[in-house]
Design an enzyme around this catalytic site. Structure first.
Site, short mmCIF file in Angstrom:
data_model
loop_
_atom_site.label_atom_id
_atom_site.label_comp_id
_atom_site.label_asym_id
_atom_site.label_seq_id
_atom_site.Cartn_x
_atom_site.Cartn_y
_atom_site.Cartn_z
N GLY A 43 0.79 -1.24 0.00
CA GLY A 43 0.00 0.00 0.00
C GLY A 43 0.81 1.28 0.00
O GLY A 43 0.36 2.31 -0.50
N GLU A 98 4.22 4.17 5.73
CA GLU A 98 3.02 3.34 5.66
C GLU A 98 1.89 4.13 5.00
O GLU A 98 1.87 5.37 5.05
CB GLU A 98 2.66 2.89 7.10
CG GLU A 98 1.38 2.13 7.28
CD GLU A 98 1.30 0.80 6.54
OE1 GLU A 98 1.59 0.77 5.33
OE2 GLU A 98 0.90 -0.19 7.16
N ASP A 99 0.96 3.42 4.39
CA ASP A 99 -0.14 4.11 3.72
C ASP A 99 -1.16 4.69 4.71
O ASP A 99 -1.50 5.86 4.65
CB ASP A 99 -0.85 3.18 2.71
CG ASP A 99 -1.27 1.83 3.30
OD1 ASP A 99 -1.04 1.58 4.51
OD2 ASP A 99 -1.81 1.01 2.54
N ASP A 102 -4.84 2.49 11.00
CA ASP A 102 -6.25 2.28 11.31
C ASP A 102 -6.36 1.88 12.79
O ASP A 102 -6.35 2.74 13.66
CB ASP A 102 -6.77 1.21 10.35
CG ASP A 102 -8.26 1.00 10.41
OD1 ASP A 102 -8.98 1.94 10.76
OD2 ASP A 102 -8.72 -0.11 10.07
N LYS A 130 -6.58 7.17 10.72
CA LYS A 130 -7.97 7.13 11.19
C LYS A 130 -7.94 6.99 12.70
O LYS A 130 -8.13 5.89 13.24
CB LYS A 130 -8.68 5.89 10.62
CG LYS A 130 -9.05 5.95 9.16
CD LYS A 130 -9.98 4.77 8.85
CE LYS A 130 -9.70 4.16 7.53
NZ LYS A 130 -10.49 2.92 7.27
N PHE A 151 -13.93 3.67 4.49
CA PHE A 151 -12.96 2.82 3.82
C PHE A 151 -12.52 3.50 2.53
O PHE A 151 -13.34 3.77 1.65
CB PHE A 151 -13.50 1.42 3.54
CG PHE A 151 -12.40 0.45 3.22
CD1 PHE A 151 -11.66 -0.13 4.25
CD2 PHE A 151 -12.06 0.18 1.91
CE1 PHE A 151 -10.60 -0.98 3.97
CE2 PHE A 151 -11.00 -0.68 1.62
CZ PHE A 151 -10.27 -1.26 2.65
N ASP A 158 -5.78 -0.33 -1.36
CA ASP A 158 -6.61 -1.26 -2.14
C ASP A 158 -7.84 -1.73 -1.39
O ASP A 158 -7.94 -1.60 -0.17
CB ASP A 158 -5.78 -2.50 -2.48
CG ASP A 158 -5.61 -3.42 -1.27
OD1 ASP A 158 -5.18 -2.91 -0.21
OD2 ASP A 158 -5.91 -4.62 -1.36
N ARG A 164 -5.52 0.34 -6.44
CA ARG A 164 -4.25 0.94 -5.97
C ARG A 164 -3.75 2.02 -6.93
O ARG A 164 -3.06 2.95 -6.52
CB ARG A 164 -3.16 -0.14 -5.86
CG ARG A 164 -3.38 -1.15 -4.75
CD ARG A 164 -2.08 -1.93 -4.53
NE ARG A 164 -2.26 -3.15 -3.75
CZ ARG A 164 -2.26 -3.20 -2.43
NH1 ARG A 164 -2.14 -2.09 -1.72
NH2 ARG A 164 -2.41 -4.36 -1.79
P1 IMP Z 1 -4.10 -1.45 11.28
O1 IMP Z 1 -3.26 -2.54 11.86
O2 IMP Z 1 -5.55 -1.65 11.60
O3 IMP Z 1 -3.63 -0.07 11.61
O4 IMP Z 1 -4.02 -1.71 9.72
C1 IMP Z 1 -3.49 -0.84 8.81
C2 IMP Z 1 -3.58 -1.51 7.46
O5 IMP Z 1 -4.94 -1.82 7.16
C3 IMP Z 1 -3.13 -0.57 6.37
O6 IMP Z 1 -1.77 -0.74 6.08
C4 IMP Z 1 -4.01 -0.97 5.20
O7 IMP Z 1 -3.41 -2.03 4.49
C5 IMP Z 1 -5.28 -1.50 5.83
N1 IMP Z 1 -6.35 -0.48 5.86
C6 IMP Z 1 -6.90 0.11 6.93
N2 IMP Z 1 -7.85 0.99 6.59
C7 IMP Z 1 -7.90 0.96 5.24
C8 IMP Z 1 -8.70 1.69 4.28
O8 IMP Z 1 -9.55 2.54 4.56
N3 IMP Z 1 -8.46 1.37 2.98
C9 IMP Z 1 -7.53 0.46 2.58
N4 IMP Z 1 -6.77 -0.23 3.45
C10 IMP Z 1 -6.95 0.02 4.76
MG MG Z 2 -0.83 -1.61 4.30
#
Ligand code: IMP
Ligand code: MG
Length: 178
Positions: A43, A98-99, A102, A130, A151, A158, A164
């Site tokens: 990502g 990182e993208d 969340d 977020k 989302f 993606d 992407r």
């Molecule tokens: P976390 O461990 O929940 O912080 O996960 C982060 C990862 O979840 C990111 O690197 C993304 O790959 C994926 N992710 C979380 N939210 C989104 C979204 O809104 N769109 C796309 N991918 C997301």
């Molecule tokens: Mg990711």
């Protein structure tokens, strides 16, 4: 605009402008140092490519891949290393790119794992955050935009490996993933 996108959150121009600001801030903070930029596949690739071109310090590249959500949109909490770094980070100033953050579980796990390898420093730069969905206390050191709980796809992000390549960040229509 792609027909699966409900609305554009950030245009290409808005993203580029913010990434230039982030690059300038990082260049100032790391002045005289060399950065080991660790991109999280897949990502972060688009953001990574644009960000490093806005950093004026020496930058070395490396990448790692961790398990993602697959084709669903909620976290499982489980993080697996799918691809490790190719280089040693011991003594280096590591900037994880990182993208999106969340729940924060992925980056909490990752930064802890990398800290064991004794880098000189370790910081996190994400394009999107977020904060309302956080399950761990992770706070990124650099962040492009804080976004509401929706989302989003595009600019590297993606859903089930699609979207992407969209040159903007868009909110995916809920009927696509529900
Ligand atoms: P976390 O461990 O929940 O912080 O996960 C982060 C990862 O979840 C990111 O690197 C993304 O790959 C994926 N992710 C979380 N939210 C989104 C979204 O809104 N769109 C796309 N991918 C997301
Ligand atoms: Mg990711």
């Amino acid at each position: 605009m792609h027909s699966d996108i409900a609305r554009v959150l950030y245009s290409y121009e808005q993203l580029e402008q913010r990434i230039a600001e982030l690059g300038a801030q990082i260049s100032a903070d790391y002045k005289g140092k060399s950065i080991l930029a660790v991109g999280i596949l897949r990502g972060a690739t688009i953001f990574y490519a644009d960000l490093v071109r806005n950093i004026s310090c020496d930058v070395r590249f490396d990448f790692m891949a961790v398990s993602s959500y697959g084709s669903t949109t909620v976290t499982t909490g489980a993080v697996r290393f799918l691809k490790d770094l190719d280089t040693s980070i011991e003594g280096h100033d590591v900037l994880i790119i990182e993208d999106i953050v969340d729940s924060g579980l992925t980056l909490t796990y990752l930064t802890e794992a990398l800290r064991q390898r004794k880098p000189a420093s370790i910081r996190v730069c994400c394009l999107l955050d977020k904060p309302s969905r956080r399950k761990s206390p992770l706070v990124p050191d650099y962040c492009g935009f804080q976004i509401p709980d929706a989302f989003v796809v595009g600019f590297g992000l993606d859903f089930a490996e699609k979207y992407r390549n969209l040159p903007y960040i868009g909110v995916l229509k809920p009927e696509i993933y529900l």
